[in-house]
Design an enzyme around this catalytic site. Structure first.
Site, PDB file in Angstrom:
ATOM      1  N   SER A 101       1.083  -0.871   0.426  1.00 17.53           N
ATOM      2  CA  SER A 101      -0.063   0.453   0.481  1.00 17.53           C
ATOM      3  C   SER A 101       0.902   1.068  -0.602  1.00 17.53           C
ATOM      4  CB  SER A 101      -0.505  -0.283   1.088  1.00 17.53           C
ATOM      5  OG  SER A 101      -1.643   1.053   1.175  1.00 17.53           O
ATOM      6  N   ASP A 241      -2.061   6.114  -3.430  1.00 21.47           N
ATOM      7  CA  ASP A 241      -1.080   5.556  -3.321  1.00 21.47           C
ATOM      8  C   ASP A 241      -0.485   4.498  -3.553  1.00 21.47           C
ATOM      9  OD1 ASP A 241      -3.144   3.350  -2.427  1.00 21.47           O
ATOM     10  OD2 ASP A 241      -3.433   3.379  -0.319  1.00 21.47           O
ATOM     11  N   ASP A 243      -0.899   1.073  -3.902  1.00 26.33           N
ATOM     12  CA  ASP A 243      -1.885  -0.181  -4.654  1.00 26.33           C
ATOM     13  C   ASP A 243      -3.404   0.441  -5.012  1.00 26.33           C
ATOM     14  OD1 ASP A 243      -2.911   0.365  -2.133  1.00 26.33           O
ATOM     15  OD2 ASP A 243      -3.157  -1.597  -2.180  1.00 26.33           O
ATOM     16  N   ASP A 245      -6.125   1.914  -3.515  1.00 29.16           N
ATOM     17  CA  ASP A 245      -6.983   2.034  -2.950  1.00 29.16           C
ATOM     18  C   ASP A 245      -7.610   3.260  -2.321  1.00 29.16           C
ATOM     19  OD1 ASP A 245      -5.538   1.034  -1.059  1.00 29.16           O
ATOM     20  OD2 ASP A 245      -6.050  -0.458  -0.218  1.00 29.16           O
TER      21      ASP A 245
END
Length: 450
Positions: A101, A241, A243, A245
């Site tokens: 992340s 960010d 990843d 999400d």
């Protein structure tokens, strides 16, 4: 033995805590637990972000998956919400994302999704851990044509882009947009989806090299995006960010618009269209007090859960809500995807700008972001859960809440991992709340400290 699954999968420094051996064994145990009821040969979708260690860990994980007789489909670099969406809609038996992340490049992580596209329950994670530690002898060891195979399908990203661009009927040709892709998983998909909607974004940090993910960029380091929006004379900046999400925005003046404000803007827009279920937004206890004050003023029900998007999602599913999220920008539009999706959140926010013709700064002013002060009190892990049992501490908290009389808030929360009690106070006067937070933290340390 300590639990290896945290609040968002298994994480650690790649090749140190998160080794290829652990990745392979997680592939074995996860594939078995998530597909053991299947009558058919299972297939598991695997994707990763742009970290250098992603390929190493993906190959180890897929070796474990194949060794227990399941097939693996490797989608390459894709956002976490893309794996959730594709797992659910293409009929895979499970999905796995290799990502840490918003963390620096040396970290990595492994998180699983069920065939319905949801993150796993604690119970399923515990079952995988149990298999990992004690029951490996129960795992099948197929031979010959029963061994699993790996299929490479990096073209699946186009299906996610098509999906994202189809969610909202939107023409972005009239907006000037700056995208910060954090040199992460959105480096291709975000720009491609916005171009499908006639946008022509200025894109920064979309040249990943394996080690620059989240480095002074993205939703945790927004200074460059803030300056670039102003320099470009843009209408909006959007930061993902690593990843993708989560996302945060920057208004035309270079000011950050956080997750609470984005939920307020989009929630009111959906409410006015009759599309916000139960007129409710699901937030966490860490959302700003100004968010809740806005809800009361605008006849929106804002419900609080514990910190963590998984708790937000659990409440949404149990209570038939369709919008929820966190101040950090992890926002769930449950009508469209089963997890936080930075690209969908951005498109929903862009829809409000296009439809209303209003500036983002004007839209964000619907809620006043109250100043916050956060101070840590050092308390042993054995005592940190019991601060309210001390009458001196409990009395001080009550007295402070009485002084605020609804115009401020006191939130005390034990750290989940460290020997700390976190004292957070909100109010109109920054100097006053910082003073009170320090006093309360000191009081906690004196009365139940180490």
């Amino acid at each position: 033995m300590a639990r290896i699954f945290g609040t968002d999968g298994v994480r650690g420094v790649a090749n140190k805590e998160l080794t290829v051996e652990l990745a392979m064994n997680l592939g074995k145990a996860g594939a078995y637990v998530l597909t053991k009821e299947n009558a058919h040969k299972p297939t598991i979708l695997v994707g990763c972000d742009t970290r250098l260690s992603g390929g190493m860990l993906a190959n180890a994980l897929m070796a474990g998956i194949c060794s227990v007789g399941a097939d693996a489909v490797y989608a390459g670099v894709l956002p976490t919400p893309a794996i959730a969406y594709l797992t659910r809609t293409l009929g895979y038996d499970a999905g796995v994302v290799i990502s840490a992340s918003h963390n620096p490049a040396e970290y990595n992580g492994i998180k699983f999704f069920s065939k319905t596209g949801y993150k796993l329950s604690d119970m399923l994670e515990d079952e995988i851990e149990e298999m990992l530690h004690t029951n490996s002898s129960e795992l099948p060891m197929p031979l010959g044509d029963e061994v699993g195979k790996i299929v490479y399908a990096e073209d699946l990203k186009e299906k996610y882009i098509d999906f994202a661009a189809s969610v909202i009927d939107l023409d972005l040709s009239g907006l000037k947009i700056v995208l910060d892709c954090a040199d992460g998983a959105s480096y291709y998909t975000a720009e491609a989806a916005i171009k499908k909607l006639n946008g022509n974004p200025v894109v920064i940090h979309n040249n990943p090299d394996g080690i620059n993910i989240n480095k002074n960029c993205g939703s945790t380091h927004m200074e460059e995006l803030m300056a670039r929006v102003v320099a470009e004379g843009a209408d909006i900046g959007i930061a993902f960010d690593g990843d993708a999400d989560r996302m945060l925005a920057v208004d035309e003046n270079g000011k950050i618009v956080d997750g609470d404000q984005i939920m307020a803007i989009c929630g009111l827009f959906l409410k006015n269209k009759g599309k916000l279920k139960k007129n409710t937004i699901v937030a966490t206890v860490m959302s700003n007090l100004g968010f809740f004050q806005m809800g009361a003023r605008e006849n929106l029900e804002i419900t609080q859960t514990k910190v963590g998007d998984r708790y937000v999602l659990e409440y949404m599913l149990a209570n038939d809500c369709n919008l929820g999220g966190e101040q950090s920008g992890h926002i769930i539009f449950l009508d469209e995807n089963t997890t936080g999706d930075g690209l969908l959140s951005a498109l929903h926010l862009l829809e409000v700008l296009v439809t209303t013709g209003r500036r983002l700064s004007d839209l964000a002013s619907v809620m006043k972001v109250l100043p916050q002060a956060l101070v840590n009190a050092h308390v042993s892990n054995l005592k940190k859960e019991y601060y309210m049992e001390n009458p001196v501490i409990a009395g001080a908290i009550r007295d402070l809440e009485t002084k605020f009389d609804g115009a401020g808030r006191v939130l005390i929360r034990p750290s989940g991992t460290e020997p700390l009690v976190r004292v957070m106070i909100e109010g109109d006067d920054q100097e006053y709340i910082e003073t009170e937070a320090k006093k309360l933290a000191a009081l906690i340390e004196v009365n139940i400290g180490e």
